[in-house]
Design a protein around this motif. Structure first.
Motif, PDB file in Angstrom:
ATOM      1  N   ASP A   1      40.665 -50.641 -33.634  1.00 22.71           N
ATOM      2  CA  ASP A   1      41.459 -50.697 -32.406  1.00 22.71           C
ATOM      3  C   ASP A   1      42.846 -51.252 -32.742  1.00 22.71           C
ATOM      4  OD1 ASP A   1      42.604 -51.320 -29.905  1.00 22.71           O
ATOM      5  OD2 ASP A   1      40.638 -51.724 -29.027  1.00 22.71           O
TER       6      ASP A   1
ATOM      7  N   SER B   1      36.666 -53.250 -36.254  1.00 20.58           N
ATOM      8  CA  SER B   1      37.187 -52.276 -35.308  1.00 20.58           C
ATOM      9  C   SER B   1      38.514 -51.753 -35.819  1.00 20.58           C
ATOM     10  CB  SER B   1      37.384 -52.912 -33.927  1.00 20.58           C
ATOM     11  OG  SER B   1      38.034 -52.027 -33.049  1.00 20.58           O
TER      12      SER B   1
ATOM     13  N   GLY C   1      34.944 -52.932 -25.454  1.00 21.80           N
ATOM     14  CA  GLY C   1      34.060 -53.453 -26.486  1.00 21.80           C
ATOM     15  C   GLY C   1      32.735 -53.903 -25.896  1.00 21.80           C
TER      16      GLY C   1
ATOM     17  N   ALA D   1      37.368 -57.565 -31.652  1.00 16.60           N
ATOM     18  CA  ALA D   1      36.710 -56.266 -31.694  1.00 16.60           C
ATOM     19  C   ALA D   1      35.578 -56.188 -30.664  1.00 16.60           C
ATOM     20  CB  ALA D   1      36.158 -56.016 -33.094  1.00 16.60           C
TER      21      ALA D   1
END
Length: 336
Positions: free
Chosen positions: A176, A174, A197, A191
């Motif tokens: 993020d 990810s 998620g 993630a």
């Protein structure tokens, strides 16, 4: 003389008419109405007792269909597959192959499905499979959100995740920014579990508070402020946060909330709080998970507070499930 008699008779008739007539011609139905009205005034609670108690507002979405038969309650599972299977078999929910055999049985799991155990992922997969099987058979498997689920979505993995729990998701990626500061071995799990998620989205389907039949269920407790806020509203906030629609974790998912409040722990819980909550929700009892670290009574507050221990057992008590049937509750030891 006849004229006088006629006039006297007429006068007497008028007097009787003014007084409501004689007892032979007076309508008896009026007397019955008066008597019924008088009895109602003497016993104002008689009719009220027959009427259902009003239920707290913003609590209807949190209620599920009334169970047809037994309800079995499981405490914390903590990712322990063997303990989970043993509890479900004791409940009559599954067979040796792990398939649903409970028919219309309703199972309520009080949260903390996640935990520091290497079989966590397999435990979650079993619960997902059984939930679908139970629904097809006319039963149900409801899972509540506990503290461990909240901490996972908050990316606070300390002491609640086994090393295998990080390895299980090590290949997940990810971009993020929330996970960049985490240790490398935790980023794959983060993630998946960060709000928005895939794992968090699945958790968003669970409730913090559930009402089924004559019982309310939560992981840690149900307080007056929760009912006043509206348990539907609390459940909705949890869903939105886990879906990523709310950036900051709502207060009701922190320590004051139903998955983490300490108010109903110990052997001196706030019984007046429990009494008010069950009255407002028009149920008989509140069922919560028993804290692992202390030896406490399972049933308190004149039976209105019931606390169920972990499926594997712990320092607070033995491994057992709770069965609710016909308005009665009993604990059943888990056989392994």
């Amino acid at each position: 003389m006849s004229v006088l008699v006629h006039r006297s008779a007429l006068a007497l008739a008028l007097v009787l008419a003014a007084c409501g007539g004689d007892t032979k011609t007076a309508p008896k139905t009026d007397e019955k109405k008066v008597e019924a009205k008088a009895e109602a005034q003497e016993e104002p609670g008689a009719d009220a007792a027959k009427k259902p108690r009003p239920r707290a507002p913003a609590s209807e979405k949190s209620r599920v269909a009334d169970p047809k038969g037994r309800v079995v309650v499981l405490g914390s599972l903590n990712g322990d597959l063997a303990a989970t299977k043993a509890a479900l078999k004791t409940a009559g929910a599954i067979d040796d192959a792990g398939k649903w055999t409970g028919g219309d049985l309703v199972v309520v799991q009080l949260g903390n499905q996640f935990g520091n155990n290497k079989d966590e992922k397999a435990t979650l997969a079993l619960l997902d499979d059984l939930a679908a099987q139970a629904q097809a058979a006319g039963g149900a498997l409801y899972r509540l959100t506990g503290e461990n689920e909240i901490l996972n979505v908050a990316l606070n993995f300390k002491d609640i995740v086994h090393a295998q729990g990080f390895k299980d998701y090590s290949k997940e990626k990810s971009d993020d920014p929330r996970i960049e500061s985490l240790p490398a071995n935790q980023r794959g799990r983060a993630a998946v579990f960060a709000s928005g998620g895939p794992a968090a989205k699945k958790l968003s389907e669970q409730k913090l508070i559930l009402v089924a039949g004559d019982s309310a269920f939560a992981h840690a407790g149900l307080l007056g402020e929760h009912v006043q806020k509206g348990i539907d509203n609390i459940n909705d906030e949890s869903t939105k946060w886990m879906l990523g629609e709310i950036a900051m974790m709502p207060d009701m998912l922190a320590a004051p909330g139903p998955a983490r409040t300490p108010r109903l722990r110990g052997n001196e819980p706030a019984c007046e709080v429990v009494e008010q909550a069950v009255t407002d929700l028009a149920v008989k009892r509140l069922v919560i998970a028993r804290p692992a670290a202390e030896k406490i009574d399972a049933v308190m507050c004149d039976g209105k507070l019931v606390r169920v221990g972990a499926a594997a057992g712990d320092a607070s008590g033995p491994a057992e499930i709770l069965e609710i049937s016909g308005g009665a509750v009993k604990f059943v030891p888990i056989t392994k």
